[in-house]
Write a protein that holds these residues in place. Structure first.
Motif, short mmCIF file in Angstrom:
data_model
loop_
_atom_site.label_atom_id
_atom_site.label_comp_id
_atom_site.label_asym_id
_atom_site.label_seq_id
_atom_site.Cartn_x
_atom_site.Cartn_y
_atom_site.Cartn_z
N HIS A 139 0.84 -1.20 0.00
CA HIS A 139 0.00 0.00 0.00
C HIS A 139 0.87 1.25 0.00
O HIS A 139 1.79 1.37 0.81
N ILE A 170 -1.42 -1.28 -4.31
CA ILE A 170 -2.60 -0.52 -3.89
C ILE A 170 -2.17 0.91 -3.60
O ILE A 170 -1.36 1.16 -2.71
N SER A 171 -2.68 1.84 -4.41
CA SER A 171 -2.32 3.26 -4.27
C SER A 171 -0.81 3.45 -4.30
O SER A 171 -0.25 4.23 -3.53
N TRP A 214 -4.26 -0.96 -8.19
CA TRP A 214 -5.56 -0.73 -7.54
C TRP A 214 -5.51 0.60 -6.80
O TRP A 214 -4.54 0.87 -6.09
N GLY A 216 -8.17 3.92 -4.93
CA GLY A 216 -9.50 4.39 -4.56
C GLY A 216 -9.97 5.51 -5.45
O GLY A 216 -9.18 6.39 -5.84
N GLU A 219 -9.27 9.22 -4.31
CA GLU A 219 -7.91 9.57 -3.91
C GLU A 219 -7.41 10.82 -4.62
O GLU A 219 -8.01 11.30 -5.60
N GLU A 246 -11.39 1.70 -7.52
CA GLU A 246 -12.51 1.25 -6.70
C GLU A 246 -13.33 2.45 -6.25
O GLU A 246 -12.82 3.35 -5.56
N ARG A 249 -13.71 4.94 -2.44
CA ARG A 249 -12.65 4.57 -1.51
C ARG A 249 -11.57 5.65 -1.51
O ARG A 249 -11.18 6.16 -2.56
N HIS A 250 -11.10 5.99 -0.30
CA HIS A 250 -10.00 6.95 -0.20
C HIS A 250 -8.71 6.21 0.13
O HIS A 250 -8.68 4.98 0.20
N HIS A 251 -7.65 6.97 0.35
CA HIS A 251 -6.32 6.38 0.47
C HIS A 251 -6.20 5.44 1.66
O HIS A 251 -5.35 4.53 1.64
N VAL A 254 -9.05 2.14 1.25
CA VAL A 254 -8.94 1.34 0.03
C VAL A 254 -8.34 -0.04 0.32
O VAL A 254 -8.56 -0.98 -0.44
#
Length: 274
Positions: A139, A170-171, A214, A216, A219, A246, A249-251, A254
């Motif tokens: 992440h 993710i992010s 992936w 959010g 974001e 997604e 969803r935020h940081h 997510v």
């Protein structure tokens, strides 16, 4: 044509102040992670190196693991440790996967290149404990670190590279050159040469490893751009890539899907492998 002029690079990469309730993180993760560790079938603080932070937690499913899932935490390479994220092991564990979560040294005591090497050491050690395919997820800064594992100059040895099936960023931060424009670089100590040398988006991916990028949907624009960037570039270099935004969803939330074995995130991570 849509253009996005960035005038404040610190704000462009600032999450907490730009998310309602963002100040509650990372404290919101402490209790659920501690409760999960207390109840889980786990081996904690397995050493993979000589430093105090060179350790990982290994959570084991019931029965023989289907493979090894590794989650690498974020914190902009300058903060946090493995203890905040234990509850996120629940999803892969319920699907029969062992889950390793490492800590690593932080900038400015070490460089991002040294952190990357440490994460490679942690994954290699965990791979010696669990057989089968390997899926990596990380992440934010952890997304950078796991995508570095599937670059042509990966620190993973050949035997571990051969087991690497899927990387889920993710992010993730995949091009580090914008960090040069932030005050955070006072701690990261990047220059243009080291930023380029440590940017997965400027490298070739290992053959045969899938990438899922992936992010959010709410974001910061820079995280959305960084997510799309790597999936786009590596697709053009022959990798099998998937870009997912997604919704809602935020940081910080997510990553919640990792704790749910039926979530879209867990299915995206594991279904292509199993």
């Amino acid at each position: 044509m849509i253009t996005h002029d960035v005038t404040d690079w610190d704000d462009a990469y600032e999450n907490g102040r730009n998310i309602p309730g963002g100040g509650n993180y990372p404290a919101a993760w402490v209790e659920p992670s501690a409760s999960f560790r207390a109840a889980a079938k786990a081996r904690l603080d397995i050493s993979y190196g000589k430093g105090d932070r060179h350790a990982y937690d290994l959570f084991m499913p019931e029965g023989t693991p289907r493979g090894l899932f590794v989650f690498v935490h974020g914190g902009y390479w300058v903060g946090l440790d493995k203890s905040y994220w234990s509850h996120l092991a629940a999803g892969p564990l319920a699907r029969g996967w062992a889950v390793a979560m490492p800590s690593y040294d932080l900038c400015p005591a070490v460089s991002i290149a040294e952190i990357t090497a440490q994460v490679g050491q942690a994954i290699t050690h965990a791979a010696g404990e669990v057989d089968g395919p390997i899926v990596l997820s990380g992440h934010s800064a952890g997304g950078h670190l796991v995508t570095a594992m599937m670059c042509e100059d990966s620190p993973l040895p050949e035997a571990v590279r051969g087991r690497l099936a899927h990387v889920v960023s993710i992010s993730g931060l995949h091009d580090l050159r914008p960090m040069l424009k932030t005050t955070r670089n006072e701690l990261l100590k990047l220059d243009i040469k080291s930023a380029e040398a440590n940017s997965p988006a400027l490298k070739r991916p290992l053959p045969g490893v899938r990438l899922t990028a992936w992010v959010g949907g709410t974001e910061r624009q820079e995280f959305l751009r960084q997510n799309a960037l790597l999936a786009n570039i590596w697709h053009g270099l022959g990798a099998t890539t998937l870009e997912v935004v997604e919704p809602d969803r935020h940081h910080f939330n997510v990553i919640d899907g990792l704790g749910d074995p039926g979530s879209n995130l867990v299915r995206a991570a594991l279904d292509p492998v199993t």
